[in-house]
Design a protein around this motif. Structure first.
Motif, PDB file in Angstrom:
ATOM      1  N   ASP A 602      27.237  12.441   4.396  1.00  0.00           N
ATOM      2  CA  ASP A 602      26.463  12.677   5.609  1.00  0.00           C
ATOM      3  C   ASP A 602      25.410  11.578   5.724  1.00  0.00           C
ATOM      4  N   GLU A 603      25.720  10.606   6.557  1.00  0.00           N
ATOM      5  CA  GLU A 603      24.810   9.474   6.706  1.00  0.00           C
ATOM      6  C   GLU A 603      23.917   9.616   7.935  1.00  0.00           C
ATOM      7  N   GLY A 604      23.975  10.786   8.567  1.00  0.00           N
ATOM      8  CA  GLY A 604      23.151  11.004   9.748  1.00  0.00           C
ATOM      9  C   GLY A 604      21.681  11.162   9.392  1.00  0.00           C
ATOM     10  N   ARG A 605      20.876  11.214  10.409  1.00  0.00           N
ATOM     11  CA  ARG A 605      19.426  11.337  10.214  1.00  0.00           C
ATOM     12  C   ARG A 605      19.107  12.751   9.730  1.00  0.00           C
ATOM     13  N   ARG A 606      18.416  12.846   8.615  1.00  0.00           N
ATOM     14  CA  ARG A 606      18.038  14.143   8.063  1.00  0.00           C
ATOM     15  C   ARG A 606      16.602  14.472   8.441  1.00  0.00           C
ATOM     16  N   GLU A 607      16.415  15.710   8.795  1.00  0.00           N
ATOM     17  CA  GLU A 607      15.077  16.171   9.125  1.00  0.00           C
ATOM     18  C   GLU A 607      14.243  16.256   7.846  1.00  0.00           C
ATOM     19  N   ARG A 608      13.008  15.796   7.923  1.00  0.00           N
ATOM     20  CA  ARG A 608      12.121  15.873   6.760  1.00  0.00           C
ATOM     21  C   ARG A 608      11.454  17.244   6.748  1.00  0.00           C
ATOM     22  N   VAL A 609      11.766  18.035   5.721  1.00  0.00           N
ATOM     23  CA  VAL A 609      11.218  19.384   5.597  1.00  0.00           C
ATOM     24  C   VAL A 609       9.845  19.349   4.939  1.00  0.00           C
ATOM     25  N   VAL A 610       9.683  18.471   3.944  1.00  0.00           N
ATOM     26  CA  VAL A 610       8.399  18.309   3.268  1.00  0.00           C
ATOM     27  C   VAL A 610       7.852  16.940   3.674  1.00  0.00           C
ATOM     28  N   PRO A 611       6.738  16.878   4.388  1.00  0.00           N
ATOM     29  CA  PRO A 611       6.227  15.583   4.857  1.00  0.00           C
ATOM     30  C   PRO A 611       5.770  14.698   3.709  1.00  0.00           C
ATOM     31  N   ARG A 735     -11.452  17.560  -3.365  1.00  0.00           N
ATOM     32  CA  ARG A 735     -10.989  17.326  -4.726  1.00  0.00           C
ATOM     33  C   ARG A 735      -9.808  16.359  -4.795  1.00  0.00           C
ATOM     34  N   PHE A 736      -9.067  16.235  -3.690  1.00  0.00           N
ATOM     35  CA  PHE A 736      -7.893  15.347  -3.694  1.00  0.00           C
ATOM     36  C   PHE A 736      -7.646  14.880  -2.264  1.00  0.00           C
ATOM     37  N   ARG A 737      -7.236  13.625  -2.138  1.00  0.00           N
ATOM     38  CA  ARG A 737      -6.860  13.118  -0.805  1.00  0.00           C
ATOM     39  C   ARG A 737      -5.869  11.975  -0.986  1.00  0.00           C
ATOM     40  N   ASN A 738      -4.798  11.993  -0.192  1.00  0.00           N
ATOM     41  CA  ASN A 738      -3.927  10.834  -0.068  1.00  0.00           C
ATOM     42  C   ASN A 738      -3.871  10.457   1.402  1.00  0.00           C
ATOM     43  N   ARG A 739      -2.917   9.678   1.802  1.00  0.00           N
ATOM     44  CA  ARG A 739      -2.906   9.210   3.181  1.00  0.00           C
ATOM     45  C   ARG A 739      -2.712  10.323   4.206  1.00  0.00           C
ATOM     46  N   ALA A 740      -2.118  11.417   3.802  1.00  0.00           N
ATOM     47  CA  ALA A 740      -1.764  12.463   4.770  1.00  0.00           C
ATOM     48  C   ALA A 740      -2.472  13.787   4.532  1.00  0.00           C
TER      49      ALA A 740
END
Length: 749
Positions: A602-611, A735-740
């Motif tokens: 399956d080479e189609g576009r997969r939906e991202r469930v976990v950002p 206490r924690f931060r990343n880009r998102a």
């Protein structure tokens, strides 16, 4: 040497599995530890118990290994529940150690370690041992399932895997933390759900130290899948009398589906390809298979101990198997009572056991909840009609009023076509005849299968979960159908190659007609929209009427010509085999498409469930918080294109392994029980506690000292996980931060 050759198929597929997992990111350490625990801590004590309690001979065949694995899982789960309840989950190993130790120390039990080199008779399995060709065939089926899983799960990034995988991960985290569990993404919500498979995974995680995500997304379900293949073949061999029947039953179970004669209109016959998407179904199916194997083999004596053990765990693993077992046992008891004119105590005992398991499941595991399941005749047909006509699911519930008097014809016609599709796969049952049908083993299979088909037609669920009844009975309908073909084939005058030629020709003819009818229907329909009226019904039912008429034409023509040539009447066996062959042929094209589709990358576009960044933030939270801490988040809805909120959002609870005040609520009892009230999809049902949701979201949208303190004081929230939100900086400790994403800690109290 001979013994080694017999194990070559299993060794070959095992080597392939190792390569697949290594290529898909599983570490050597995890593979070795998981294999060691599964083999020594689960399968070994299970096999020893199976040998000792069922009276089987001491041999190391695939059938015994698969049944022993199921018994080992049952012991593991029952050991984990009290071990986790007292706060010492690693005590789950104690029963395994005691069982193995007893078989080492007790002289009378030592004989069950020895391998019997020569073939002997066993009252449970007939002549022991799996033929080499059969081993290769079953290994091929397992290899197919591995390839499918690798393409659609194992090699897929965790963040883009199937939408329900974070839900399974959240449940594993909950059961790993406490027993009995609650709904992890809605604080203090009850969990009336089949959760024993997560107890098995939690036990594995505690003992081996393997990350829950590796167990859920990679390792745990594959041994269950493989063992089920072997046990289905064993049941087919026991009832059909040969390993040929067993392998054929596996083929029908996994690879034959109902005909699809019109694009977009699928009368489901339910595939077995939900193995990792529904671990509860896979675990329940594995536990149920040795139950059926014991019953068709004539359970007696200490074998009842194994039966009680498996049924007890089934009550919390997948209770949908218990009603079909009850139906099968009641059918056997009723018919044998009439035939033998005496009370069939054994089968009444089985019925009582199944009923007792149901009562325990409903009272203890489900807490009298229903998870939205209700008596709703033809609900499956209503949903199908809504799909093909473009009517929303909620509107399809009131569709009978819209079509007036034609509603009976619409849903009745759809139900008739659905039964026709069932007959295309399992029509071989008709070949059993009354004498074979009246035997307990066949009656049991027919009763189990009939209950599953009936459940699909009579029950309804907001998420279509009534279809799991059909998936649950699929192997046993397939065994009964194959046995019917075997019986009819033996009754065919001349038998042998003539049977194979005629049946093969019938299958090929049916497949050809299915292709022609489906192609013609596609050309005729074009861009025509199916309307929600009787005319629209004819567009759906028409192709099936054509093929049904073709069955009659073929049978009359072929059998009439045979009568003329042979100058003697055609027997019922010939009629059955020709009809079954043609109808099975109708399903061959759709089955081929389905089987190929599952092993085409399956080479189609997969939906991202976990950002991106979400898993990292949740993992940090797990490592820096206590197991009893409560998390709040404003992440409730999956990012979907359609309007509304798809509340199947569970990755915060899943990857943090912490309870969340309110995250996703789609599968909560408080949601599913109100789905009918709201009419539309269960995914659009709002959260049950509006005040809690408002208090939760206010902290993130417009934080104040008061609403932050309320969340900490009234609901016990200690942590906030949200997208980067500078408005919270003055009210909680970052206490924690990343880009998102950011994680904040609230002051205690």
């Amino acid at each position: 040497m001979r013994r080694f050759v017999g194990w070559l198929p299993a060794l070959a597929v095992s080597a392939g599995v190792v390569v697949v997992f290594l290529c898909c990111g599983v570490s050597v350490r995890d593979l070795v530890v998981f294999g060691g625990y599964l083999g020594g801590g689960v399968a070994l004590p299970g096999v020893l118990l199976w040998r000792a309690l069922t009276g089987g001979r001491a041999w190391a065949g695939l059938e015994e290994l698969a049944a022993g694995l199921a018994v080992g899982y049952a012991v593991e789960v029952l050991a984990y529940l009290p071990a986790r309840a007292v706060g010492m989950p690693r005590l789950v190993l104690v029963p395994s150690v005691l069982v193995v130790g007893a078989f080492v120390v007790v002289p009378g039990l030592r004989r069950f370690w020895r391998h019997v080199g020569r073939v002997r008779e066993s009252r449970w399995c007939g002549r022991e041992g799996v033929p080499t060709w059969c081993g290769w065939a079953l290994s091929g089926v397992v290899g197919y399932l591995v390839a499918w899983s690798a393409l659609f799960l194992y090699r897929v990034p965790v963040g883009k895997a199937y939408v329900d995988m974070p839900y399974h991960l959240a449940l594993l985290g909950e059961v790993k933390r406490q027993v009995p569990p609650t709904f992890p993404s809605v604080l203090d919500e009850a969990l009336p759900y089949h959760w024993f498979v997560y107890a098995e995974m939690a036990a594995s995680s505690w003992v081996t130290g393997i990350e829950p995500v590796t167990l859920v997304y990679r390792l745990s379900t594959l041994p269950m899948m493989a063992a089920l293949v072997v046990l289905v073949a064993a049941v087919g061999r026991r009832v059909g009398g040969s390993w040929v029947a067993g392998v054929a039953a596996v083929g029908v179970t996994y690879f034959l589906f109902g005909p699809v004669l019109q694009d977009g209109v699928v009368f489901t016959t339910r595939s077995m390809f939900t193995a990792w998407a529904s671990p509860t179904q896979t675990f329940g199916a594995l536990l149920f298979a040795p139950v059926v194997l014991l019953l068709v083999s004539g359970v007696r004596g200490r074998g009842w101990v194994v039966l009680v053990l498996l049924v007890a765990v089934l009550a919390g693993a997948k209770a949908t198997f218990l009603p079909v077992l009850l139906a099968g046992a009641v059918l056997v008891a009723g018919v044998r009572w009439v035939v033998e004119r005496r009370v069939p105590g054994r089968w009444l005992g089985v019925a009582g056991l199944a009923l007792g398991g149901l009562v325990v499941a409903q009272a203890v595991v489900f807490g009298r909840g229903t998870q939205g399941m209700e008596v709703a005749p033809l609900a499956t047909m209503r949903v199908l009609w809504g799909v093909v006509t473009g009517v929303a699911q909620g509107e399809s519930a009131v569709l009978p009023a819209e079509v007036g008097a034609g509603a009976v014809w619409v849903f009745g016609g759809l139900a008739a076509v659905q039964l026709f599709c069932f007959a295309c796969v399992w029509g071989g049952v008709a070949g059993l005849g009354w004498r074979r049908m009246a035997e307990p083993d066949v009656l049991l299979l027919v009763g189990i299968g009939g209950a599953g088909v009936g459940a699909v037609l009579v029950l309804g669920h907001p998420a279509g979960s009534q279809l799991y009844f059909l998936e649950s009975v699929r192997p046993y309908l397939s065994v009964a159908a194959v046995c019917g073909v075997v019986v009819a084939g033996r009754a065919w005058a001349g038998g042998g190659r003539s049977v194979a030629r005629v049946v093969g020709a019938a299958v090929a003819l049916g497949a050809g007609v299915a292709v022609v009818v489906a192609g013609g229907q596609k050309l005729l329909r074009g861009s025509v929209r199916i309307e929600a009226d009787l005319g629209g019904l004819m567009w759906v039912v028409g192709p099936y009427l054509v093929v049904a008429a073709f069955v009659v034409l073929v049978v009359v023509t072929v059998l009439g010509a045979t009568t003329v040539v042979r100058r003697r009447p055609v027997g019922p066996a010939q009629v059955v085999l020709v009809v079954v062959g043609v109808m099975a042929g109708y399903g061959v094209p759709a089955s081929a498409v389905e089987v190929v589709r599952h092993v085409v990358p399956d080479e189609g576009r997969r939906e991202r469930v976990v950002p991106r960044g979400g898993r990292e933030a949740a993992r940090w939270l797990r490592e820096h918080s206590r197991s009893g801490d409560v998390v709040a988040t404003d992440l409730h809805c999956r990012p979907v294109i359609t309007p509304g909120c798809d509340s199947r959002h569970y990755w915060v609870a899943g990857f943090s392994e912490r309870r969340v005040l309110v995250e996703g609520w789609a599968y909560a009892e408080s949601t599913l029980s109100r789905a009918r009230e709201y009419g539309g999809s269960y995914l659009s049902v709002p959260f049950a506690d509006a005040a809690r949701l408002a208090a939760n979201d206010a902290v993130f949208a417009a934080p104040t000292r008061e609403n932050v303190q309320r969340l900490a004081g009234e609901y016990g929230v200690r942590w906030l996980l949200t997208r980067v939100n500078p408005r919270l900086d003055g009210y909680a400790v970052l206490r924690f931060r990343n880009r998102a994403f950011s994680v904040y800690e609230l002051p205690a109290g």
